[in-house]
Design a protein around this motif. Sequence first.
Motif, PDB file in Angstrom:
ATOM      1  N   ALA A  73       1.395   6.935  -6.688  1.00 28.92           N
ATOM      2  CA  ALA A  73       0.625   7.676  -7.063  1.00 28.92           C
ATOM      3  C   ALA A  73       0.498   8.965  -6.661  1.00 28.92           C
ATOM      4  CB  ALA A  73      -0.844   7.024  -6.671  1.00 28.92           C
ATOM      5  N   ARG A  74       1.594   9.209  -5.442  1.00 26.42           N
ATOM      6  CA  ARG A  74       1.634  10.611  -5.064  1.00 26.42           C
ATOM      7  C   ARG A  74       0.393  10.824  -4.370  1.00 26.42           C
ATOM      8  NH1 ARG A  74       6.150  13.300  -6.394  1.00 26.42           N
ATOM      9  NH2 ARG A  74       6.912  12.544  -8.309  1.00 26.42           N
ATOM     10  N   ALA A  75      -0.402   9.990  -3.333  1.00 30.16           N
ATOM     11  CA  ALA A  75      -1.466  10.009  -2.823  1.00 30.16           C
ATOM     12  C   ALA A  75      -1.283  10.258  -1.453  1.00 30.16           C
ATOM     13  CB  ALA A  75      -2.207   8.915  -3.006  1.00 30.16           C
ATOM     14  N   TYR A  76      -0.431  11.282  -0.987  1.00 25.99           N
ATOM     15  CA  TYR A  76      -0.189  11.545   0.553  1.00 25.99           C
ATOM     16  C   TYR A  76      -1.382  12.027   1.051  1.00 25.99           C
ATOM     17  CZ  TYR A  76       4.545  11.978  -2.221  1.00 25.99           C
ATOM     18  OH  TYR A  76       5.657  11.794  -3.112  1.00 25.99           O
ATOM     19  N   ASP A  77      -2.398  12.545   0.531  1.00 20.83           N
ATOM     20  CA  ASP A  77      -3.471  12.914   1.232  1.00 20.83           C
ATOM     21  C   ASP A  77      -4.054  11.608   1.931  1.00 20.83           C
ATOM     22  OD1 ASP A  77      -3.952  12.303  -1.402  1.00 20.83           O
ATOM     23  OD2 ASP A  77      -5.723  13.525  -1.145  1.00 20.83           O
ATOM     24  N   LEU A  78      -4.084  10.731   1.058  1.00 22.42           N
ATOM     25  CA  LEU A  78      -4.747   9.249   1.276  1.00 22.42           C
ATOM     26  C   LEU A  78      -3.830   8.736   2.639  1.00 22.42           C
ATOM     27  CD1 LEU A  78      -6.987   7.201   1.018  1.00 22.42           C
ATOM     28  CD2 LEU A  78      -5.683   6.322  -0.831  1.00 22.42           C
ATOM     29  N   ALA A  79      -2.775   8.711   2.504  1.00 20.14           N
ATOM     30  CA  ALA A  79      -1.800   8.236   3.617  1.00 20.14           C
ATOM     31  C   ALA A  79      -2.055   8.739   4.782  1.00 20.14           C
ATOM     32  CB  ALA A  79      -0.511   8.189   3.083  1.00 20.14           C
ATOM     33  N   ASN A  82      -5.407   8.099   6.330  1.00 18.58           N
ATOM     34  CA  ASN A  82      -5.501   6.573   6.994  1.00 18.58           C
ATOM     35  C   ASN A  82      -4.954   6.747   8.460  1.00 18.58           C
ATOM     36  OD1 ASN A  82      -6.819   5.541   4.635  1.00 18.58           O
ATOM     37  ND2 ASN A  82      -4.537   5.056   3.879  1.00 18.58           N
ATOM     38  N   MET A 125       0.893  -1.404   0.024  1.00 15.60           N
ATOM     39  CA  MET A 125      -0.022  -0.276   0.187  1.00 15.60           C
ATOM     40  C   MET A 125       0.765   1.148  -0.067  1.00 15.60           C
ATOM     41  SD  MET A 125      -3.086  -0.746  -0.202  1.00 15.60           S
ATOM     42  CE  MET A 125      -3.771   0.650   0.212  1.00 15.60           C
ATOM     43  N   ALA A 126       1.925   1.279   0.800  1.00 16.40           N
ATOM     44  CA  ALA A 126       2.812   2.561   0.881  1.00 16.40           C
ATOM     45  C   ALA A 126       3.323   2.738  -0.542  1.00 16.40           C
ATOM     46  CB  ALA A 126       3.798   1.982   1.750  1.00 16.40           C
ATOM     47  N   GLN A 133       0.681   4.199  -2.778  1.00 13.44           N
ATOM     48  CA  GLN A 133       0.460   5.463  -2.696  1.00 13.44           C
ATOM     49  C   GLN A 133       1.665   6.465  -3.085  1.00 13.44           C
ATOM     50  OE1 GLN A 133      -0.558   5.677   1.590  1.00 13.44           O
ATOM     51  NE2 GLN A 133      -2.415   4.639   1.338  1.00 13.44           N
ATOM     52  N   GLN A 134       2.846   6.055  -2.790  1.00 13.27           N
ATOM     53  CA  GLN A 134       3.947   6.760  -3.264  1.00 13.27           C
ATOM     54  C   GLN A 134       4.032   7.093  -4.518  1.00 13.27           C
ATOM     55  OE1 GLN A 134       7.620   5.401  -1.807  1.00 13.27           O
ATOM     56  NE2 GLN A 134       9.043   7.040  -2.381  1.00 13.27           N
TER      57      GLN A 134
END
Length: 513
Positions: free
Chosen positions: A414-420, A423, A407-408, A411-412
Amino acid sequence: MQGRLAIILTVVVVVALLVALNAASYVRVEREAEFESNPYRSTTNAGPTGTRALYDFLAQTGHEVARWTQPATALAQVGTGDAVNASHPKTFVVVGETRAAFEGREAQELLRWVRRGGRLVIIDRRPDAKLLPVSGRWRVTSHSFGGPDISVRADDERQMTAGVAAVRPAQPTPLTRGVDTVAPSRFAGRLYFHPGTTGTGPGRTGPPSVGTGGAPPPPRPTPTPTPSDEDDAWWEEEEDDESPPPPPPAQGGGGGGPVVVGEEQAVAVSSLPDTESGAPVVHFNDGRAGEGALLIDYVYGLGRIVVLSDPYIVSNAGLSRADNLQLATNVVAGPGGLIAFDEYHHGLGAARNHTLTYFAGTPVLWMFAQGVIVLLAVVWTRSRRFARPLPAPHVDRRSSLEFVSSMAELQQRARAYDLAIENVYSRTRRALARYAGLQANAPASEVAARVASRSGAVEAREVEKLMNDCEDAAAGAPVTGRKALALVAHLRDLEGRLGIRMRAREIRQAWKR
Protein backbone atom coordinates in the motif's frame (compact mmCIF):
# COMPACT_ATOMS: atom_id res chain seq x y z
CA MET A 1 -2.38 -31.65 46.17
CA GLN A 2 -4.97 -29.76 48.20
CA GLY A 3 -7.76 -31.16 46.03
CA ARG A 4 -6.52 -34.75 46.53
CA LEU A 5 -6.10 -34.21 50.25
CA ALA A 6 -9.70 -33.04 50.45
CA ILE A 7 -10.88 -36.17 48.62
CA ILE A 8 -8.83 -38.44 50.88
CA LEU A 9 -10.13 -36.77 54.01
CA THR A 10 -13.68 -36.98 52.69
CA VAL A 11 -13.32 -40.72 52.04
CA VAL A 12 -11.87 -41.31 55.51
CA VAL A 13 -14.69 -39.37 57.15
CA VAL A 14 -17.36 -41.20 55.13
CA VAL A 15 -15.88 -44.62 55.95
CA ALA A 16 -15.66 -43.70 59.63
CA LEU A 17 -19.30 -42.62 59.59
CA LEU A 18 -20.33 -45.88 57.89
CA VAL A 19 -18.44 -47.91 60.49
CA ALA A 20 -20.05 -45.95 63.30
CA LEU A 21 -23.52 -46.34 61.81
CA ASN A 22 -23.06 -50.08 61.31
CA ALA A 23 -21.77 -50.52 64.84
CA ALA A 24 -24.59 -48.46 66.30
CA SER A 25 -27.39 -50.05 64.28
CA TYR A 26 -26.20 -53.67 64.41
CA VAL A 27 -28.51 -55.89 66.36
CA ARG A 28 -27.61 -59.52 66.87
CA VAL A 29 -30.12 -61.60 64.98
CA GLU A 30 -31.55 -64.38 67.04
CA ARG A 31 -30.99 -67.83 65.60
CA GLU A 32 -34.04 -68.88 63.67
CA ALA A 33 -35.75 -72.07 64.69
CA GLU A 34 -34.69 -75.14 62.73
CA PHE A 35 -37.36 -77.46 61.45
CA GLU A 36 -36.88 -81.16 60.98
CA SER A 37 -38.29 -80.93 57.46
CA ASN A 38 -35.26 -78.87 56.38
CA PRO A 39 -32.30 -80.02 58.49
CA TYR A 40 -28.66 -79.03 58.13
CA ARG A 41 -26.55 -81.95 59.40
CA SER A 42 -23.17 -80.25 59.06
CA THR A 43 -20.61 -80.47 61.88
CA THR A 44 -20.34 -76.67 61.70
CA ASN A 45 -24.01 -76.23 62.63
CA ALA A 46 -24.58 -75.70 66.35
CA GLY A 47 -28.36 -75.78 65.91
CA PRO A 48 -30.59 -78.69 66.86
CA THR A 49 -30.26 -80.45 63.48
CA GLY A 50 -26.48 -80.07 63.29
CA THR A 51 -23.79 -82.48 64.51
CA ARG A 52 -21.28 -80.06 65.97
CA ALA A 53 -21.72 -81.45 69.50
CA LEU A 54 -20.70 -84.93 68.37
CA TYR A 55 -17.73 -83.56 66.41
CA ASP A 56 -16.48 -81.51 69.38
CA PHE A 57 -16.99 -84.41 71.78
CA LEU A 58 -14.95 -86.77 69.63
CA ALA A 59 -12.20 -84.18 69.26
CA GLN A 60 -12.06 -83.53 73.02
CA THR A 61 -11.99 -87.24 73.92
CA GLY A 62 -8.88 -87.94 71.86
CA HIS A 63 -10.35 -89.18 68.60
CA GLU A 64 -8.91 -87.97 65.34
CA VAL A 65 -11.62 -86.08 63.46
CA ALA A 66 -11.58 -83.89 60.38
CA ARG A 67 -14.04 -82.11 58.13
CA TRP A 68 -13.73 -83.52 54.61
CA THR A 69 -14.21 -80.67 52.13
CA GLN A 70 -13.19 -82.48 48.95
CA PRO A 71 -15.07 -84.77 46.58
CA ALA A 72 -15.18 -88.47 47.35
CA THR A 73 -12.87 -89.09 44.40
CA ALA A 74 -10.07 -87.48 46.42
CA LEU A 75 -10.82 -89.85 49.29
CA ALA A 76 -10.32 -92.87 47.03
CA GLN A 77 -6.88 -91.63 46.00
CA VAL A 78 -5.42 -91.74 49.53
CA GLY A 79 -6.17 -95.42 49.95
CA THR A 80 -6.29 -97.48 53.14
CA GLY A 81 -4.35 -100.28 54.77
CA ASP A 82 -1.26 -100.72 56.91
CA ALA A 83 1.08 -99.04 54.45
CA VAL A 84 -0.99 -95.86 54.39
CA ASN A 85 -0.02 -92.90 56.54
CA ALA A 86 -2.04 -92.48 59.72
CA SER A 87 -3.28 -89.07 58.55
CA HIS A 88 -5.45 -90.69 55.89
CA PRO A 89 -9.12 -91.30 56.82
CA LYS A 90 -10.07 -94.73 58.09
CA THR A 91 -13.77 -93.88 58.57
CA PHE A 92 -15.92 -91.73 56.31
CA VAL A 93 -19.18 -90.44 57.82
CA VAL A 94 -22.15 -89.19 55.80
CA VAL A 95 -24.88 -87.71 58.03
CA GLY A 96 -28.37 -86.90 56.82
CA GLU A 97 -29.65 -85.87 53.44
CA THR A 98 -26.88 -83.81 51.89
CA ARG A 99 -27.47 -80.61 49.98
CA ALA A 100 -25.53 -81.96 47.00
CA ALA A 101 -26.15 -85.54 45.93
CA PHE A 102 -23.38 -88.06 45.34
CA GLU A 103 -22.65 -88.38 41.65
CA GLY A 104 -22.24 -91.78 40.07
CA ARG A 105 -18.48 -91.44 39.75
CA GLU A 106 -18.13 -90.30 43.36
CA ALA A 107 -20.17 -93.25 44.61
CA GLN A 108 -18.00 -95.66 42.64
CA GLU A 109 -14.77 -94.21 44.01
CA LEU A 110 -16.13 -94.15 47.56
CA LEU A 111 -17.20 -97.80 47.43
CA ARG A 112 -13.87 -98.73 45.85
CA TRP A 113 -12.21 -97.10 48.85
CA VAL A 114 -14.43 -99.20 51.16
CA ARG A 115 -13.53 -102.40 49.30
CA ARG A 116 -9.87 -101.64 49.92
CA GLY A 117 -10.41 -101.53 53.68
CA GLY A 118 -12.26 -98.30 54.44
CA ARG A 119 -15.21 -97.94 56.75
CA LEU A 120 -18.30 -96.07 55.55
CA VAL A 121 -20.88 -94.83 58.07
CA ILE A 122 -24.22 -93.69 56.65
CA ILE A 123 -26.68 -92.00 59.03
CA ASP A 124 -29.86 -91.17 57.18
CA ARG A 125 -33.55 -92.04 57.11
CA ARG A 126 -33.39 -92.64 53.38
CA PRO A 127 -29.80 -93.59 52.53
CA ASP A 128 -28.67 -93.01 48.97
CA ALA A 129 -29.09 -96.29 47.08
CA LYS A 130 -25.79 -95.70 45.28
CA LEU A 131 -24.01 -96.03 48.63
CA LEU A 132 -25.69 -99.36 49.56
CA PRO A 133 -24.13 -101.97 47.30
CA VAL A 134 -24.91 -105.67 47.33
CA SER A 135 -22.57 -107.67 49.58
CA GLY A 136 -22.35 -111.29 48.63
CA ARG A 137 -25.97 -111.95 47.79
CA TRP A 138 -27.49 -109.63 50.36
CA ARG A 139 -29.11 -106.36 49.51
CA VAL A 140 -29.88 -103.60 52.03
CA THR A 141 -32.87 -101.34 51.47
CA SER A 142 -34.59 -98.67 53.53
CA HIS A 143 -38.11 -97.44 53.92
CA SER A 144 -39.57 -94.36 55.58
CA PHE A 145 -43.17 -94.42 56.78
CA GLY A 146 -43.64 -90.68 56.77
CA GLY A 147 -41.40 -87.69 57.17
CA PRO A 148 -41.79 -84.61 59.33
CA ASP A 149 -43.96 -81.78 58.12
CA ILE A 150 -42.92 -78.15 58.09
CA SER A 151 -44.32 -77.49 61.58
CA VAL A 152 -42.09 -79.97 63.44
CA ARG A 153 -39.34 -78.12 65.29
CA ALA A 154 -36.11 -80.03 65.70
CA ASP A 155 -35.57 -78.68 69.22
CA ASP A 156 -38.99 -79.79 70.45
CA GLU A 157 -38.46 -83.18 72.09
CA ARG A 158 -42.18 -83.84 72.40
CA GLN A 159 -42.77 -83.37 68.68
CA MET A 160 -39.74 -85.42 67.73
CA THR A 161 -40.28 -88.46 69.98
CA ALA A 162 -44.02 -88.59 70.65
CA GLY A 163 -45.20 -92.20 70.94
CA VAL A 164 -41.73 -93.78 70.50
CA ALA A 165 -40.26 -95.89 73.29
CA ALA A 166 -36.59 -96.42 74.00
CA VAL A 167 -34.98 -99.28 72.07
CA ARG A 168 -32.68 -101.92 73.49
CA PRO A 169 -29.91 -103.64 71.53
CA ALA A 170 -30.91 -106.70 69.56
CA GLN A 171 -27.67 -108.49 70.52
CA PRO A 172 -24.30 -107.67 72.09
CA THR A 173 -21.89 -106.34 69.47
CA PRO A 174 -19.02 -103.85 69.43
CA LEU A 175 -21.47 -101.19 68.25
CA THR A 176 -23.79 -101.77 71.22
CA ARG A 177 -21.06 -101.90 73.88
CA GLY A 178 -22.01 -99.69 76.83
CA VAL A 179 -25.48 -98.96 75.40
CA ASP A 180 -28.54 -99.88 77.48
CA THR A 181 -31.21 -98.02 75.47
CA VAL A 182 -31.33 -95.49 72.67
CA ALA A 183 -34.04 -92.90 72.04
CA PRO A 184 -34.78 -92.57 68.32
CA SER A 185 -37.25 -90.11 66.83
CA ARG A 186 -40.62 -91.03 65.47
CA PHE A 187 -39.35 -90.29 61.96
CA ALA A 188 -36.63 -92.94 61.95
CA GLY A 189 -36.41 -95.03 58.82
CA ARG A 190 -36.48 -98.81 58.69
CA LEU A 191 -33.71 -100.92 57.23
CA TYR A 192 -34.27 -104.27 55.52
CA PHE A 193 -31.90 -106.79 54.07
CA HIS A 194 -32.81 -109.73 51.94
CA PRO A 195 -31.23 -111.99 49.33
CA GLY A 196 -30.23 -109.96 46.31
CA THR A 197 -29.86 -110.90 42.65
CA THR A 198 -27.42 -113.38 41.16
CA GLY A 199 -25.86 -113.06 37.78
CA THR A 200 -26.09 -109.96 35.67
CA GLY A 201 -29.75 -110.07 34.74
CA PRO A 202 -32.98 -109.70 36.68
CA GLY A 203 -33.03 -111.85 39.76
CA ARG A 204 -35.32 -113.04 42.45
CA THR A 205 -35.54 -111.90 46.01
CA GLY A 206 -36.89 -113.52 49.07
CA PRO A 207 -38.81 -111.72 51.77
CA PRO A 208 -36.88 -109.16 53.76
CA SER A 209 -35.39 -110.60 56.88
CA VAL A 210 -34.59 -108.54 59.92
CA GLY A 211 -35.17 -108.69 63.62
CA THR A 212 -37.33 -111.15 65.43
CA GLY A 213 -41.05 -111.38 65.78
CA GLY A 214 -43.79 -109.78 63.76
CA ALA A 215 -44.86 -110.54 60.25
CA PRO A 216 -42.45 -109.38 57.55
CA PRO A 217 -43.60 -106.82 55.03
CA PRO A 218 -44.66 -108.05 51.64
CA PRO A 219 -41.82 -109.06 49.30
CA ARG A 220 -40.08 -106.08 47.65
CA PRO A 221 -38.97 -107.16 44.18
CA THR A 222 -35.61 -105.97 42.96
CA PRO A 223 -36.06 -103.52 40.07
CA THR A 224 -34.74 -104.57 36.72
CA PRO A 225 -31.88 -102.30 35.62
CA THR A 226 -32.95 -99.92 32.91
CA PRO A 227 -30.77 -97.67 30.76
CA SER A 228 -31.19 -94.93 33.37
CA ASP A 229 -30.24 -97.36 36.17
CA GLU A 230 -27.07 -98.69 34.57
CA ASP A 231 -24.80 -96.27 36.46
CA ASP A 232 -26.53 -97.04 39.78
CA ALA A 233 -26.40 -100.82 39.29
CA TRP A 234 -22.71 -101.10 38.46
CA TRP A 235 -21.80 -102.59 41.85
CA GLU A 236 -24.39 -105.38 41.53
CA GLU A 237 -22.68 -106.84 38.51
CA GLU A 238 -19.25 -106.45 40.08
CA GLU A 239 -20.30 -108.17 43.30
CA ASP A 240 -22.20 -110.92 41.54
CA ASP A 241 -19.10 -111.76 39.52
CA GLU A 242 -16.64 -111.67 42.41
CA SER A 243 -18.50 -112.70 45.57
CA PRO A 244 -19.15 -116.37 46.26
CA PRO A 245 -22.59 -117.53 47.37
CA PRO A 246 -23.30 -117.09 51.09
CA PRO A 247 -22.66 -120.07 53.35
CA PRO A 248 -25.55 -121.92 54.93
CA PRO A 249 -26.90 -120.05 57.92
CA ALA A 250 -25.25 -121.57 60.94
CA GLN A 251 -25.38 -118.83 63.48
CA GLY A 252 -28.80 -117.48 64.16
CA GLY A 253 -31.67 -119.34 62.79
CA GLY A 254 -32.43 -120.39 59.32
CA GLY A 255 -33.16 -119.05 55.93
CA GLY A 256 -32.73 -115.40 55.40
CA GLY A 257 -32.97 -114.50 59.07
CA PRO A 258 -30.67 -112.19 60.93
CA VAL A 259 -27.24 -113.11 62.13
CA VAL A 260 -27.46 -113.57 65.92
CA VAL A 261 -24.27 -114.27 67.79
CA GLY A 262 -23.20 -114.69 71.34
CA GLU A 263 -21.38 -112.00 73.30
CA GLU A 264 -18.05 -113.81 73.05
CA GLN A 265 -18.37 -113.97 69.26
CA ALA A 266 -19.43 -110.34 68.69
CA VAL A 267 -16.00 -108.96 67.85
CA ALA A 268 -15.18 -111.84 65.56
CA VAL A 269 -18.40 -111.53 63.58
CA SER A 270 -17.98 -107.80 63.05
CA SER A 271 -14.54 -108.35 61.53
CA LEU A 272 -15.31 -111.33 59.30
CA PRO A 273 -14.25 -111.06 55.64
CA ASP A 274 -16.85 -110.90 52.92
CA THR A 275 -16.74 -114.61 52.16
CA GLU A 276 -17.65 -115.59 55.75
CA SER A 277 -19.98 -112.84 56.92
CA GLY A 278 -23.33 -114.12 55.78
CA ALA A 279 -26.18 -111.68 56.27
CA PRO A 280 -25.69 -108.17 57.65
CA VAL A 281 -25.55 -107.86 61.42
CA VAL A 282 -28.55 -106.27 63.13
CA HIS A 283 -27.58 -104.26 66.20
CA PHE A 284 -30.91 -102.52 66.92
CA ASN A 285 -34.36 -103.43 65.73
CA ASP A 286 -36.93 -100.74 65.07
CA GLY A 287 -38.85 -100.06 68.28
CA ARG A 288 -42.19 -99.69 66.53
CA ALA A 289 -44.59 -102.43 65.51
CA GLY A 290 -43.54 -104.48 62.53
CA GLU A 291 -40.24 -105.53 61.07
CA GLY A 292 -37.31 -103.24 60.41
CA ALA A 293 -33.86 -102.48 61.75
CA LEU A 294 -32.49 -99.26 63.19
CA LEU A 295 -28.78 -100.08 62.93
CA ILE A 296 -27.04 -102.67 60.78
CA ASP A 297 -23.60 -103.17 59.35
CA TYR A 298 -22.14 -105.53 56.81
CA VAL A 299 -18.90 -106.41 55.12
CA TYR A 300 -18.04 -105.00 51.73
CA GLY A 301 -14.77 -106.24 50.31
CA LEU A 302 -12.11 -105.59 52.94
CA GLY A 303 -14.13 -102.83 54.56
CA ARG A 304 -17.46 -102.38 56.26
CA ILE A 305 -20.57 -100.30 55.75
CA VAL A 306 -22.54 -99.17 58.81
CA VAL A 307 -26.09 -97.83 58.34
CA LEU A 308 -28.01 -95.97 61.04
CA SER A 309 -31.52 -95.00 59.97
CA ASP A 310 -32.10 -92.03 62.31
CA PRO A 311 -29.86 -88.92 62.23
CA TYR A 312 -31.74 -87.55 65.24
CA ILE A 313 -29.66 -89.87 67.45
CA VAL A 314 -26.40 -88.09 66.53
CA SER A 315 -27.85 -84.58 66.20
CA ASN A 316 -27.27 -81.83 68.73
CA ALA A 317 -30.88 -82.09 69.91
CA GLY A 318 -30.97 -85.88 70.40
CA LEU A 319 -27.41 -86.65 71.45
CA SER A 320 -28.13 -86.20 75.17
CA ARG A 321 -31.14 -88.52 75.30
CA ALA A 322 -30.74 -92.05 76.77
CA ASP A 323 -27.48 -93.60 75.54
CA ASN A 324 -27.51 -91.88 72.17
CA LEU A 325 -24.06 -90.35 72.75
CA GLN A 326 -22.50 -93.73 73.50
CA LEU A 327 -24.11 -95.29 70.44
CA ALA A 328 -22.99 -92.39 68.25
CA THR A 329 -19.43 -92.77 69.52
CA ASN A 330 -19.44 -96.52 68.89
CA VAL A 331 -20.84 -96.09 65.39
CA VAL A 332 -18.63 -93.22 64.28
CA ALA A 333 -15.37 -93.89 66.10
CA GLY A 334 -15.36 -97.61 65.32
CA PRO A 335 -11.90 -99.20 65.25
CA GLY A 336 -10.10 -95.84 65.52
CA GLY A 337 -8.01 -93.90 63.05
CA LEU A 338 -8.89 -90.63 61.40
CA ILE A 339 -12.65 -89.97 61.12
CA ALA A 340 -13.64 -87.79 58.16
CA PHE A 341 -17.07 -86.12 58.27
CA ASP A 342 -18.39 -85.36 54.81
CA GLU A 343 -18.81 -81.58 54.56
CA TYR A 344 -18.27 -81.27 50.83
CA HIS A 345 -21.82 -82.39 50.05
CA HIS A 346 -23.17 -80.07 52.76
CA GLY A 347 -21.95 -77.09 50.76
CA LEU A 348 -18.59 -76.52 52.50
CA GLY A 349 -16.35 -77.39 49.59
CA ALA A 350 -12.63 -76.56 49.63
CA ALA A 351 -13.16 -73.92 46.91
CA ARG A 352 -15.33 -71.76 49.17
CA ASN A 353 -13.86 -68.56 50.58
CA HIS A 354 -13.30 -69.28 54.27
CA THR A 355 -12.85 -65.58 55.08
CA LEU A 356 -16.34 -64.78 53.85
CA THR A 357 -17.66 -67.81 55.72
CA TYR A 358 -16.00 -66.61 58.94
CA PHE A 359 -17.56 -63.14 58.72
CA ALA A 360 -20.97 -64.37 57.57
CA GLY A 361 -23.80 -62.95 59.68
CA THR A 362 -21.76 -59.99 60.96
CA PRO A 363 -21.75 -56.33 59.80
CA VAL A 364 -18.15 -56.70 58.63
CA LEU A 365 -19.21 -57.85 55.17
CA TRP A 366 -21.54 -54.87 54.80
CA MET A 367 -18.74 -52.54 55.90
CA PHE A 368 -16.45 -54.00 53.25
CA ALA A 369 -19.17 -53.62 50.62
CA GLN A 370 -19.84 -50.02 51.57
CA GLY A 371 -16.13 -49.22 51.49
CA VAL A 372 -15.88 -50.68 47.99
CA ILE A 373 -18.84 -48.56 46.88
CA VAL A 374 -17.17 -45.42 48.24
CA LEU A 375 -13.91 -46.22 46.44
CA LEU A 376 -15.75 -46.87 43.18
CA ALA A 377 -17.58 -43.56 43.53
CA VAL A 378 -14.28 -41.74 44.05
CA VAL A 379 -12.70 -43.42 41.03
CA TRP A 380 -15.74 -42.67 38.87
CA THR A 381 -15.84 -38.99 39.87
CA ARG A 382 -12.08 -38.45 39.83
CA SER A 383 -12.05 -37.02 36.28
CA ARG A 384 -15.53 -35.52 36.30
CA ARG A 385 -16.52 -31.93 37.11
CA PHE A 386 -19.40 -31.00 39.37
CA ALA A 387 -20.15 -27.81 37.34
CA ARG A 388 -20.80 -27.02 33.70
CA PRO A 389 -17.88 -27.86 31.40
CA LEU A 390 -15.40 -25.11 30.56
CA PRO A 391 -14.60 -24.34 26.92
CA ALA A 392 -11.34 -25.66 25.59
CA PRO A 393 -8.52 -23.09 25.69
CA HIS A 394 -7.93 -21.31 22.39
CA VAL A 395 -4.33 -21.50 21.25
CA ASP A 396 -3.09 -18.85 18.79
CA ARG A 397 -0.87 -20.77 16.45
CA ARG A 398 0.52 -17.64 14.75
CA SER A 399 3.98 -16.36 15.73
CA SER A 400 4.99 -12.74 16.29
CA LEU A 401 7.27 -12.80 13.27
CA GLU A 402 4.39 -13.99 11.13
CA PHE A 403 2.31 -11.00 12.25
CA VAL A 404 5.15 -8.53 11.64
CA SER A 405 5.83 -10.02 8.25
CA SER A 406 2.17 -9.76 7.25
CA MET A 407 1.88 -6.13 8.37
CA ALA A 408 5.11 -5.18 6.64
CA GLU A 409 3.95 -6.76 3.41
CA LEU A 410 0.60 -4.94 3.57
CA GLN A 411 2.26 -1.57 4.25
CA GLN A 412 4.77 -2.12 1.46
CA ARG A 413 2.08 -2.99 -1.08
CA ALA A 414 0.00 0.00 0.00
CA ARG A 415 3.11 2.27 0.13
CA ALA A 416 2.02 3.32 3.60
CA TYR A 417 5.53 4.29 4.67
CA ASP A 418 4.22 7.03 6.90
CA LEU A 419 2.21 4.46 8.89
CA ALA A 420 5.28 2.25 9.28
CA ILE A 421 7.37 5.17 10.53
CA GLU A 422 4.57 6.24 12.90
CA ASN A 423 4.37 2.75 14.43
CA VAL A 424 8.09 2.62 15.12
CA TYR A 425 8.62 6.28 16.08
CA SER A 426 5.74 6.47 18.58
CA ARG A 427 7.28 3.77 20.74
CA THR A 428 10.80 5.25 20.40
CA ARG A 429 9.59 8.77 21.34
CA ARG A 430 7.94 7.45 24.52
CA ALA A 431 11.15 5.67 25.42
CA LEU A 432 13.21 8.86 24.80
CA ALA A 433 10.80 10.89 26.99
CA ARG A 434 11.12 8.40 29.83
CA TYR A 435 14.91 8.42 29.40
CA ALA A 436 14.92 12.24 29.58
CA GLY A 437 12.50 12.30 32.51
CA LEU A 438 9.87 14.29 30.60
CA GLN A 439 6.27 13.72 29.61
CA ALA A 440 5.51 11.90 26.37
CA ASN A 441 4.12 15.06 24.68
CA ALA A 442 7.13 17.25 25.51
CA PRO A 443 8.66 19.25 22.59
CA ALA A 444 11.28 17.46 20.49
CA SER A 445 13.92 20.13 21.17
CA GLU A 446 13.58 19.76 24.92
CA VAL A 447 13.62 15.96 24.73
CA ALA A 448 16.73 16.02 22.53
CA ALA A 449 18.57 18.42 24.85
CA ARG A 450 17.81 16.33 27.91
CA VAL A 451 18.81 13.08 26.18
CA ALA A 452 22.11 14.54 24.98
CA SER A 453 23.00 16.03 28.36
CA ARG A 454 22.25 12.76 30.19
CA SER A 455 23.89 10.32 27.83
CA GLY A 456 26.90 12.26 26.58
CA ALA A 457 27.04 9.83 23.61
CA VAL A 458 24.82 11.73 21.18
CA GLU A 459 24.38 15.32 20.14
CA ALA A 460 21.14 17.21 20.79
CA ARG A 461 21.01 18.56 17.25
CA GLU A 462 21.21 15.04 15.77
CA VAL A 463 18.45 13.73 17.99
CA GLU A 464 16.21 16.71 17.36
CA LYS A 465 16.65 16.48 13.55
CA LEU A 466 15.80 12.75 13.58
CA MET A 467 12.69 13.34 15.66
CA ASN A 468 11.52 16.19 13.41
CA ASP A 469 12.03 14.13 10.23
CA CYS A 470 10.01 11.23 11.72
CA GLU A 471 7.20 13.52 12.86
CA ASP A 472 7.02 15.15 9.40
CA ALA A 473 6.82 11.73 7.67
CA ALA A 474 4.11 10.61 10.08
CA ALA A 475 2.22 13.86 9.46
CA GLY A 476 2.03 13.18 5.71
CA ALA A 477 5.24 14.60 4.19
CA PRO A 478 6.35 12.74 1.05
CA VAL A 479 8.61 9.83 1.89
CA THR A 480 10.03 7.01 -0.17
CA GLY A 481 10.73 3.49 0.89
CA ARG A 482 14.43 4.07 1.03
CA LYS A 483 14.03 7.15 3.21
CA ALA A 484 11.55 5.31 5.51
CA LEU A 485 14.03 2.45 5.91
CA ALA A 486 16.82 4.95 6.70
CA LEU A 487 14.73 6.71 9.35
CA VAL A 488 13.85 3.42 11.06
CA ALA A 489 17.51 2.36 10.97
CA HIS A 490 18.55 5.65 12.65
CA LEU A 491 15.90 5.13 15.34
CA ARG A 492 17.17 1.60 16.10
CA ASP A 493 20.76 2.89 16.15
CA LEU A 494 19.79 5.64 18.62
CA GLU A 495 18.09 3.11 20.84
CA GLY A 496 21.18 0.96 20.75
CA ARG A 497 23.51 3.77 21.71
CA LEU A 498 21.27 4.90 24.54
CA GLY A 499 20.50 1.35 25.71
CA ILE A 500 16.76 1.81 25.86
CA ARG A 501 14.02 -0.77 25.12
CA MET A 502 16.52 -3.34 23.86
CA ARG A 503 16.68 -5.48 27.01
CA ALA A 504 12.92 -5.56 27.54
CA ARG A 505 12.32 -6.47 23.91
CA GLU A 506 14.88 -9.27 23.96
CA ILE A 507 13.46 -10.77 27.14
CA ARG A 508 9.94 -10.68 25.72
CA GLN A 509 10.99 -12.26 22.42
CA ALA A 510 12.95 -15.00 24.22
CA TRP A 511 9.87 -15.83 26.36
CA LYS A 512 7.68 -16.08 23.27
CA ARG A 513 10.12 -18.48 21.66
